[in-house]
Design a protein around this motif. Structure first.
Motif, PDB file in Angstrom:
ATOM      1  N   THR A  12       0.622  -1.098  -0.031  1.00 39.20           N
ATOM      2  CA  THR A  12       0.050  -0.110   0.030  1.00 39.20           C
ATOM      3  C   THR A  12       0.799   1.292  -0.154  1.00 39.20           C
ATOM      4  O   THR A  12       1.879   1.307   0.517  1.00 39.20           O
ATOM      5  CB  THR A  12      -0.867  -0.190   1.065  1.00 39.20           C
ATOM      6  N   ILE A  13       0.365   2.163  -0.731  1.00 41.67           N
ATOM      7  CA  ILE A  13       0.886   3.547  -0.601  1.00 41.67           C
ATOM      8  C   ILE A  13       0.081   4.611  -0.538  1.00 41.67           C
ATOM      9  O   ILE A  13      -1.044   4.541  -0.809  1.00 41.67           O
ATOM     10  CB  ILE A  13       1.660   4.057  -2.100  1.00 41.67           C
ATOM     11  N   VAL A  14       0.085   5.460   0.675  1.00 43.20           N
ATOM     12  CA  VAL A  14      -0.717   6.398   0.854  1.00 43.20           C
ATOM     13  C   VAL A  14       0.346   7.894   0.672  1.00 43.20           C
ATOM     14  O   VAL A  14       1.118   7.850   1.292  1.00 43.20           O
ATOM     15  CB  VAL A  14      -1.057   6.588   2.379  1.00 43.20           C
ATOM     16  N   GLY A  15      -0.376   8.483  -0.278  1.00 45.90           N
ATOM     17  CA  GLY A  15       0.153   9.916  -0.680  1.00 45.90           C
ATOM     18  C   GLY A  15      -0.842  11.167  -0.090  1.00 45.90           C
ATOM     19  O   GLY A  15      -1.911  11.142  -0.317  1.00 45.90           O
ATOM     20  N   LEU A  16      -0.248  12.003   0.333  1.00 48.15           N
ATOM     21  CA  LEU A  16      -0.706  13.062   0.687  1.00 48.15           C
ATOM     22  C   LEU A  16      -0.209  14.497   0.308  1.00 48.15           C
ATOM     23  O   LEU A  16       1.316  14.524   0.288  1.00 48.15           O
ATOM     24  CB  LEU A  16      -0.301  13.486   2.473  1.00 48.15           C
ATOM     25  N   ARG A  17      -0.839  15.368  -0.315  1.00 37.09           N
ATOM     26  CA  ARG A  17      -0.561  16.805  -0.625  1.00 37.09           C
ATOM     27  C   ARG A  17      -1.306  17.717   0.160  1.00 37.09           C
ATOM     28  O   ARG A  17      -2.205  17.851   0.248  1.00 37.09           O
ATOM     29  CB  ARG A  17      -0.951  16.851  -2.177  1.00 37.09           C
ATOM     30  N   ILE A  18      -0.190  18.366   1.146  1.00 37.40           N
ATOM     31  CA  ILE A  18      -0.644  19.255   2.186  1.00 37.40           C
ATOM     32  C   ILE A  18      -0.462  20.666   2.055  1.00 37.40           C
ATOM     33  O   ILE A  18       0.768  20.861   1.991  1.00 37.40           O
ATOM     34  CB  ILE A  18      -0.158  18.554   3.354  1.00 37.40           C
ATOM     35  N   PRO A  19      -1.289  21.616   1.929  1.00 38.38           N
ATOM     36  CA  PRO A  19      -0.998  22.812   1.844  1.00 38.38           C
ATOM     37  C   PRO A  19      -0.729  23.547   2.837  1.00 38.38           C
ATOM     38  O   PRO A  19      -0.841  22.985   4.023  1.00 38.38           O
ATOM     39  CB  PRO A  19      -2.570  23.311   1.361  1.00 38.38           C
ATOM     40  N   ARG A  20       0.485  24.419   2.946  1.00 37.59           N
ATOM     41  CA  ARG A  20       1.092  24.978   4.137  1.00 37.59           C
ATOM     42  C   ARG A  20       0.243  26.195   4.718  1.00 37.59           C
ATOM     43  O   ARG A  20       0.403  26.396   5.905  1.00 37.59           O
ATOM     44  CB  ARG A  20       2.649  25.305   3.628  1.00 37.59           C
ATOM     45  N   PHE A  21      -0.558  26.807   4.019  1.00 37.30           N
ATOM     46  CA  PHE A  21      -1.420  27.872   4.600  1.00 37.30           C
ATOM     47  C   PHE A  21      -2.865  27.544   4.191  1.00 37.30           C
ATOM     48  O   PHE A  21      -3.313  27.402   2.984  1.00 37.30           O
ATOM     49  CB  PHE A  21      -0.951  29.262   3.851  1.00 37.30           C
ATOM     50  N   VAL A  22      -3.474  27.627   5.148  1.00 35.45           N
ATOM     51  CA  VAL A  22      -4.995  27.235   5.137  1.00 35.45           C
ATOM     52  C   VAL A  22      -5.734  28.108   6.162  1.00 35.45           C
ATOM     53  O   VAL A  22      -5.281  28.005   7.360  1.00 35.45           O
ATOM     54  CB  VAL A  22      -5.413  25.746   5.349  1.00 35.45           C
ATOM     55  N   ASP A  23      -6.867  28.848   5.800  1.00 37.25           N
ATOM     56  CA  ASP A  23      -7.404  29.439   6.822  1.00 37.25           C
ATOM     57  C   ASP A  23      -8.617  28.461   7.295  1.00 37.25           C
ATOM     58  O   ASP A  23      -9.154  27.645   6.769  1.00 37.25           O
ATOM     59  CB  ASP A  23      -8.239  30.807   6.043  1.00 37.25           C
ATOM     60  N   ASP A  24      -9.014  29.010   8.716  1.00 41.56           N
ATOM     61  CA  ASP A  24     -10.003  28.347   9.346  1.00 41.56           C
ATOM     62  C   ASP A  24     -10.071  27.093   9.418  1.00 41.56           C
ATOM     63  O   ASP A  24     -11.218  26.202   9.342  1.00 41.56           O
ATOM     64  CB  ASP A  24     -11.661  28.845   8.704  1.00 41.56           C
ATOM     65  N   PHE A  25      -8.603  26.304   9.809  1.00 38.03           N
ATOM     66  CA  PHE A  25      -8.759  24.734   9.722  1.00 38.03           C
ATOM     67  C   PHE A  25      -8.672  24.665  11.537  1.00 38.03           C
ATOM     68  O   PHE A  25      -7.898  25.103  11.875  1.00 38.03           O
ATOM     69  CB  PHE A  25      -7.222  24.475   9.286  1.00 38.03           C
ATOM     70  N   ASN A  26      -9.683  23.755  11.715  1.00 40.42           N
ATOM     71  CA  ASN A  26      -9.543  23.251  13.078  1.00 40.42           C
ATOM     72  C   ASN A  26      -9.590  21.722  12.983  1.00 40.42           C
ATOM     73  O   ASN A  26     -10.635  21.092  12.849  1.00 40.42           O
ATOM     74  CB  ASN A  26     -10.765  23.656  13.814  1.00 40.42           C
ATOM     75  N   PRO A  27      -8.592  21.115  13.313  1.00 39.99           N
ATOM     76  CA  PRO A  27      -8.141  19.681  13.442  1.00 39.99           C
ATOM     77  C   PRO A  27      -9.113  18.858  14.194  1.00 39.99           C
ATOM     78  O   PRO A  27      -9.306  17.688  13.985  1.00 39.99           O
ATOM     79  CB  PRO A  27      -6.811  19.353  13.862  1.00 39.99           C
ATOM     80  N   SER A  28      -9.566  19.558  15.417  1.00 34.59           N
ATOM     81  CA  SER A  28     -10.586  18.675  16.276  1.00 34.59           C
ATOM     82  C   SER A  28     -11.913  18.465  15.507  1.00 34.59           C
ATOM     83  O   SER A  28     -12.567  17.495  15.865  1.00 34.59           O
ATOM     84  CB  SER A  28     -10.736  19.419  17.513  1.00 34.59           C
ATOM     85  N   ASP A  29     -12.227  19.048  14.327  1.00 29.36           N
ATOM     86  CA  ASP A  29     -13.520  18.855  13.632  1.00 29.36           C
ATOM     87  C   ASP A  29     -13.446  17.596  13.180  1.00 29.36           C
ATOM     88  O   ASP A  29     -14.443  17.042  12.537  1.00 29.36           O
ATOM     89  CB  ASP A  29     -13.908  20.052  12.690  1.00 29.36           C
ATOM     90  N   TYR A  30     -12.168  17.021  12.869  1.00 32.69           N
ATOM     91  CA  TYR A  30     -12.051  15.776  12.103  1.00 32.69           C
ATOM     92  C   TYR A  30     -11.768  14.403  12.776  1.00 32.69           C
ATOM     93  O   TYR A  30     -11.464  13.366  12.324  1.00 32.69           O
ATOM     94  CB  TYR A  30     -11.297  15.810  10.929  1.00 32.69           C
ATOM     95  N   TYR A  31     -11.433  14.561  14.047  1.00 31.85           N
ATOM     96  CA  TYR A  31     -11.271  13.453  14.911  1.00 31.85           C
ATOM     97  C   TYR A  31     -12.406  12.603  15.116  1.00 31.85           C
ATOM     98  O   TYR A  31     -13.345  12.906  15.168  1.00 31.85           O
ATOM     99  CB  TYR A  31     -10.659  13.931  16.443  1.00 31.85           C
ATOM    100  N   GLU A  32     -11.967  11.203  15.155  1.00 26.90           N
ATOM    101  CA  GLU A  32     -12.872  10.220  15.468  1.00 26.90           C
ATOM    102  C   GLU A  32     -13.298  10.066  16.840  1.00 26.90           C
ATOM    103  O   GLU A  32     -12.322  10.072  17.626  1.00 26.90           O
ATOM    104  CB  GLU A  32     -12.470   8.723  14.668  1.00 26.90           C
ATOM    105  N   LEU A  33     -14.324  10.005  17.163  1.00 24.60           N
ATOM    106  CA  LEU A  33     -14.609   9.733  18.751  1.00 24.60           C
ATOM    107  C   LEU A  33     -15.058   8.370  18.732  1.00 24.60           C
ATOM    108  O   LEU A  33     -15.485   7.621  17.928  1.00 24.60           O
ATOM    109  CB  LEU A  33     -15.869  10.910  18.785  1.00 24.60           C
TER     110      LEU A  33
END
Length: 300
Positions: A279-300
């Motif tokens: 398996t290969i997992v590839g990520l392209r990640i922007p360095r500058f993003v407005d209004d990003f809150n990582p806690s909105d995407y955590y699995e509970l």
């Protein structure tokens, strides 16, 4: 057969994988069991291109072997000619990576996935890479938290589910373009294979169908003995990267390819001879993003 692999890999995220698959096709059409890929001086390549070639090179089930003839100083600098640097040979990984704080890249790093110490070791590799990216790229707190989560979550999936002897990580920053590429690969049983091992999918399901099921979160191995929650982790990572960070996400596993961007999402079936035992997992990640809150995407 000798193959000139000094191909032009464009900036489009999928370009690297597309060029790698064309090389795979030439290898499979060859009558030779041993093939040498040559990289001339000046050759430059993306993490996705290099990950695909290394995953195929170290594929224990491949019918045709790959050797590397690397003359490019850049590719030698990132240890591609050696197939990556073994993290087991390093002392303090954080200290080792400290010498790359003023670089736009880090060397290709290969880590073990079997043995009692593998989890702690791989976790330390992921933490060291994330911390280097934070200091090198001056990432904001929230973006660093997201990057750290993505690396940690994917490595955890590799540890838990790949059943592989080893894996690798490749990182490259593209400062002028405003994003970084990170790829993590292994030579394990594939994502569809991990569900078949858990008896949650049968052999009649194609790899594309299995990957689609994983992405849609219709199956989880959370309550299966010896396995944990693979589909949920992949889904949360994809949501965070694509919808939160406005990046691009790719999985190449077995004979299936999944691509998710802010514009499209699709699973592509691939011919078996172009598939990957791993398996290969590839990520392209922007360095500058407005209004990003990582806690909105955590699995509970």
């Amino acid at each position: 057969m000798i193959i000139d692999a000094s191909v032009h890999v464009g900036s489009e995220f999928l370009s690297g994988l597309r060029e790698a698959l064309l090389i795979f096709q030439r290898i499979e059409r060859s009558s030779d069991t041993d093939n040498v890929l040559t990289f001339e001086e000046g050759a430059f390549a993306t993490p996705l291109f290099l990950s695909a070639l290394l995953a195929r090179k170290f594929d224990p089930l491949a019918s045709r072997r790959i050797e590397l003839d690397v003359r490019s100083s850049y590719l030698c600098t990132i240890c591609f000619d050696k197939g990556g640097i073994s993290t087991e040979e390093l002392g303090d990984i954080e200290e080792y990576l400290g010498s790359y704080r003023d670089k736009s890249y880090i060397p290709i790093m290969r880590f073990p996935l079997l043995g009692e110490r593998s989890r702690a070791h791989v976790t330390s590799v992921g933490s060291a890479v994330a911390n280097l990216l934070r200091s090198r790229l001056d990432l904001s707190g929230r973006i660093f938290t997201g990057v750290n989560y993505l690396i940690s979550e994917i490595l955890d999936n590799v540890i838990e589910h790949s059943f592989s002897h080893g894996g690798g990580i490749i990182c490259q920053d593209y400062a002028r373009k405003g994003y970084m590429d990170i790829c993590i690969f292994d030579n394990g049983v594939t994502i569809p294979g991990s569900y078949r091992r858990a008896k949650l999918l049968d052999d009649r399901s194609t790899d594309a169908q299995a990957l689609q099921t994983t992405i849609n979160r219709r199956l989880s191995t959370k309550n299966t003995a010896g396995s944990v929650n693979r589909g949920f982790g992949i889904s949360s990572s994809r949501q965070m990267l694509v919808h939160g960070l406005q990046g691009e996400f790719l999985i190449f596993s077995g004979s299936a390819l999944y691509v998710s961007t802010p514009r499209e999402e699709k699973v592509f079936p691939l011919p078996n001879h172009l598939g990957l035992h791993g398996t290969i997992v590839g990520l392209r990640i922007p360095r500058f993003v407005d209004d990003f809150n990582p806690s909105d995407y955590y699995e509970l």
